[in-house]
Design an enzyme around this catalytic site. Sequence first.
Site, PDB file in Angstrom:
ATOM      1  N   TYR A  26      19.095 -46.741   1.671  1.00 17.11           N
ATOM      2  CA  TYR A  26      17.700 -47.003   2.034  1.00 17.11           C
ATOM      3  C   TYR A  26      17.534 -48.467   2.453  1.00 17.11           C
ATOM      4  O   TYR A  26      18.468 -49.264   2.365  1.00 17.11           O
ATOM      5  CB  TYR A  26      16.763 -46.637   0.883  1.00 17.11           C
ATOM      6  CG  TYR A  26      16.654 -45.138   0.674  1.00 17.11           C
ATOM      7  CD1 TYR A  26      15.886 -44.353   1.534  1.00 17.11           C
ATOM      8  CD2 TYR A  26      17.333 -44.509  -0.352  1.00 17.11           C
ATOM      9  CE1 TYR A  26      15.790 -42.982   1.360  1.00 17.11           C
ATOM     10  CE2 TYR A  26      17.250 -43.132  -0.534  1.00 17.11           C
ATOM     11  CZ  TYR A  26      16.478 -42.378   0.328  1.00 17.11           C
ATOM     12  OH  TYR A  26      16.391 -41.022   0.156  1.00 17.11           O
ATOM     13  N   ARG A  75      16.758 -50.313  -8.610  1.00 25.92           N
ATOM     14  CA  ARG A  75      17.921 -49.424  -8.513  1.00 25.92           C
ATOM     15  C   ARG A  75      18.843 -50.056  -7.494  1.00 25.92           C
ATOM     16  O   ARG A  75      18.470 -50.243  -6.339  1.00 25.92           O
ATOM     17  CB  ARG A  75      17.516 -48.024  -8.079  1.00 25.92           C
ATOM     18  CG  ARG A  75      18.749 -47.143  -7.854  1.00 25.92           C
ATOM     19  CD  ARG A  75      18.376 -45.717  -7.681  1.00 25.92           C
ATOM     20  NE  ARG A  75      18.441 -45.122  -9.005  1.00 25.92           N
ATOM     21  CZ  ARG A  75      18.638 -43.820  -9.216  1.00 25.92           C
ATOM     22  NH1 ARG A  75      18.749 -42.988  -8.213  1.00 25.92           N
ATOM     23  NH2 ARG A  75      18.701 -43.362 -10.439  1.00 25.92           N
ATOM     24  N   GLY A 168      19.208 -37.220 -13.804  1.00 24.27           N
ATOM     25  CA  GLY A 168      18.310 -36.728 -12.772  1.00 24.27           C
ATOM     26  C   GLY A 168      18.436 -35.246 -12.502  1.00 24.27           C
ATOM     27  O   GLY A 168      17.563 -34.454 -12.854  1.00 24.27           O
ATOM     28  N   ARG A 169      19.528 -34.843 -11.892  1.00 28.13           N
ATOM     29  CA  ARG A 169      19.672 -33.456 -11.439  1.00 28.13           C
ATOM     30  C   ARG A 169      19.546 -32.423 -12.553  1.00 28.13           C
ATOM     31  O   ARG A 169      18.892 -31.403 -12.355  1.00 28.13           O
ATOM     32  CB  ARG A 169      20.971 -33.308 -10.658  1.00 28.13           C
ATOM     33  CG  ARG A 169      20.863 -33.954  -9.287  1.00 28.13           C
ATOM     34  CD  ARG A 169      22.080 -33.656  -8.413  1.00 28.13           C
ATOM     35  NE  ARG A 169      21.844 -34.182  -7.085  1.00 28.13           N
ATOM     36  CZ  ARG A 169      22.049 -35.442  -6.715  1.00 28.13           C
ATOM     37  NH1 ARG A 169      22.504 -36.307  -7.593  1.00 28.13           N
ATOM     38  NH2 ARG A 169      21.803 -35.831  -5.490  1.00 28.13           N
TER      39      ARG A 169
END
Length: 189
Positions: A26, A75, A168-169
Amino acid sequence: MILLRPQFRAKKAGFDGIELHSAHGYLLNQFFSPLSNKRKDCYNGITIEGRIRLHLEIIASLRDALGSNYPLAIRLGACDYMEGGTLISDSVAAAIEFEKAGIDLLDISGGFCSYQNPDSQEPGYFSECSKAIKNAVSIPVMLTGGIKDIQSAEALLKQQKADMIGVGRPMLKDAQWALTAISNYHKTR
């Protein structure tokens, strides 16, 4: 310098903190990684100072808008795992500067390699990054990447690879994952 509204929306809306995203390719990660940052100005991709300059300007603006007591995390894509990309030593140097600038938590993940480490499929596959950064700063360091069960999380914490674990997942698949993990953990103790 980037200017933000004095009444920051996330804080006003009651969020507990803010995390800047500088990982997974990003925008901020594009400034940080020499793979994409080909600039020659003060935001250059040649020096750590140039690569993190935009980060530091954003952190300063956020601190101005939010105050010093509002939690601010970043992050960080700590390694690209590609020739010519971000190295762990780059991220250690950046983490030290982010801490000085007012970051409260470092959330360690991958850079241009995205969400996975091509060299490891073990739970906590960015742990070599998080451990190096944890050893260099005094703020909490969170490790993400391939951690699917509480036993793996506990092992990484005991090995002092990080101060916190990000999952997370598994939680996307099961909204009750944390409650189940804690319940199962207490049953085995």
